[in-house]
Scaffold this active site. Sequence first.
Site, PDB file in Angstrom:
ATOM      1  N   ASP A  66       0.846  -1.190   0.000  1.00 29.67           N
ATOM      2  CA  ASP A  66       0.000   0.000   0.000  1.00 29.67           C
ATOM      3  C   ASP A  66       0.882   1.240   0.000  1.00 29.67           C
ATOM      4  O   ASP A  66       2.114   1.157   0.099  1.00 29.67           O
ATOM      5  CB  ASP A  66      -0.943   0.012   1.203  1.00 29.67           C
ATOM      6  CG  ASP A  66      -2.161   0.912   0.975  1.00 29.67           C
ATOM      7  OD1 ASP A  66      -2.347   1.383  -0.158  1.00 29.67           O
ATOM      8  OD2 ASP A  66      -2.915   1.149   1.932  1.00 29.67           O
ATOM      9  N   HIS A 125       3.179  10.590   4.794  1.00 25.33           N
ATOM     10  CA  HIS A 125       3.594  10.928   6.154  1.00 25.33           C
ATOM     11  C   HIS A 125       4.493  12.156   6.099  1.00 25.33           C
ATOM     12  O   HIS A 125       5.136  12.417   5.085  1.00 25.33           O
ATOM     13  CB  HIS A 125       4.379   9.767   6.786  1.00 25.33           C
ATOM     14  CG  HIS A 125       3.632   8.474   6.792  1.00 25.33           C
ATOM     15  ND1 HIS A 125       2.791   8.092   7.817  1.00 25.33           N
ATOM     16  CD2 HIS A 125       3.583   7.467   5.882  1.00 25.33           C
ATOM     17  CE1 HIS A 125       2.258   6.913   7.537  1.00 25.33           C
ATOM     18  NE2 HIS A 125       2.722   6.519   6.371  1.00 25.33           N
ATOM     19  N   ARG A 126       4.561  12.885   7.208  1.00 27.08           N
ATOM     20  CA  ARG A 126       5.518  13.990   7.247  1.00 27.08           C
ATOM     21  C   ARG A 126       6.897  13.415   7.563  1.00 27.08           C
ATOM     22  O   ARG A 126       7.052  12.558   8.442  1.00 27.08           O
ATOM     23  CB  ARG A 126       5.091  15.064   8.234  1.00 27.08           C
ATOM     24  CG  ARG A 126       5.362  14.786   9.693  1.00 27.08           C
ATOM     25  CD  ARG A 126       4.865  15.947  10.570  1.00 27.08           C
ATOM     26  NE  ARG A 126       5.290  15.783  11.947  1.00 27.08           N
ATOM     27  CZ  ARG A 126       4.553  16.110  13.008  1.00 27.08           C
ATOM     28  NH1 ARG A 126       3.346  16.622  12.837  1.00 27.08           N
ATOM     29  NH2 ARG A 126       5.019  15.941  14.224  1.00 27.08           N
ATOM     30  N   GLY A 182      -4.846   3.148  11.824  1.00 23.71           N
ATOM     31  CA  GLY A 182      -5.510   3.502  10.575  1.00 23.71           C
ATOM     32  C   GLY A 182      -4.679   3.409   9.320  1.00 23.71           C
ATOM     33  O   GLY A 182      -5.184   3.068   8.266  1.00 23.71           O
ATOM     34  N   GLU A 188       0.630  22.206  10.298  1.00 16.92           N
ATOM     35  CA  GLU A 188      -0.230  21.089   9.909  1.00 16.92           C
ATOM     36  C   GLU A 188      -1.583  21.601   9.419  1.00 16.92           C
ATOM     37  O   GLU A 188      -1.885  22.793   9.516  1.00 16.92           O
ATOM     38  CB  GLU A 188      -0.404  20.121  11.083  1.00 16.92           C
ATOM     39  CG  GLU A 188       0.833  19.279  11.385  1.00 16.92           C
ATOM     40  CD  GLU A 188       1.006  18.116  10.417  1.00 16.92           C
ATOM     41  OE1 GLU A 188       0.232  18.021   9.439  1.00 16.92           O
ATOM     42  OE2 GLU A 188       1.904  17.282  10.641  1.00 16.92           O
TER      43      GLU A 188
END
Length: 490
Positions: free
Chosen positions: A165, A169-170, A187, A289
């Site tokens: 998959d 992400h940061r 998740g 963010e």
Amino acid sequence: MSEELYDLRKVIDELKQEPGEYHETDVEVDPNAELSGVYRYIGAGGTVERPTAVGPSMMFNNIKGFPGDRIYIGSMASRKRVGKILHHDYQTLGRFLKNSVDNPVAPVVVSEKDAPVQEVIHKATDADFDIRKILPAATNTEYDAGPYITVGLVLGSNPDKSMSDVTIHRMVLEDKDTLGMYIMPGGRHIGHFQKEFEKLNKPMPITINIGLDPAITIGATFEPPTTPLGYDELNVAGALRQQAVQLVAAKTVDEKAIARSEYVIEAEIMPNQTMQEDINTNTGKAMPEFPGYDGDANPAVNVVKVKAITHRKNPIFQTMIGPSEEHVSMAGIPTEASILELVDKAIPGKVTNVYNSPAGGGKLMTIMQIHKDDEADEGLQRQAAILALSAFKELKTVILVDDDVDIFDMNDVMWTLNTRFQGDKDIMVLPGMRNHPLDPSERPEYDPKSIRFRGMSSKTILDGTVPFDMKDQFERAKFKEVKDWQKYLD
């Protein structure tokens, strides 16, 4: 390779043909805070500090400290632009993505000669290897923990390679061969795979793919239950384009890379190792963010060791501003699709459309357009809201409106809350539920009665729909339909 294959360059070529959607500059810009500071005014939108605007995507061709490199920003920073990129009506993108999940097109593997991302190869064993000199990664603000990869698609698999998959992400550049990666608990499939490797005390091979067709990026941001564990979200991009995403074997790790990326970082997530995210700055901040606030630096991000970087000739480094409308497109449109998938099954025909607006960063708020046929439908609108809140824990606020309201026009939405809404009867509050930890109001100090631990929240439903038996008292003023009104503008 056929020129018809989709990648970031083909998308840019198409946007160049659309007035107001693309601009490039040769004026020198510093990737350290200045580039984001410039684009903040021109086209960021979203929850970025005002003043900001929705404007063109931008190519910066003259990057301070990186001669010959270029940075692209804003491809997804307008919902209308995303509609043009995907060749679809921007108002029904949620349903378009929903249908793509239901009709997947699997990725295919190609050879190295058909993978332009491997035209240039830098290996960590090279004497002069330093990711900070190869990657022109930007910092959003002067307080960031360092240069961040903000639109890097992490591709990984479970240990036996039975599932793969992609997620975003940061990731901060920490030193010459190390990234710090924040994997939010729960998740995300990459996080699940990484925990399996950690139990085996083995590093997890990954590729980080930068500079992609937005169809890939947007398709990769689905979450369960719409795309359960084992569903490879590259299938969604294949369906959106009706063209399989092309993969190629990485050079130094046992994983695949997206063949038409601009850059690929080949790396391993180290097992049972963490580091301080802001170890180089000690500012206490990570980066801005999506809710519009600086994220707190995490004291224990995952350690990622870089083995190689491959890229195209004259590559394009893609970046975004954390709270910009690009996040709304990446996170919000797939969430709309997921909500529609759920409510279409449970109460078919009653939710006509869904919009996750920039006010919620694409995650925290949804506006649901409701259709009522008769008195038996009264109350189903609140059922729909509860369904969405229960399935998608990051939703905090649901606004319900009738189907004569334009959900993409916040003035129209606020109009319905001022003329079809009474606070004492049309607000439902559900306390003590789980939500997104990046919302700074979700901490015990803010509300010690209902927030026991950080990341909990009260969730709110604002029902601005007219009771069915009173519909005739809430009809909007009717104006004459003029078919050729545009001639008066000629």
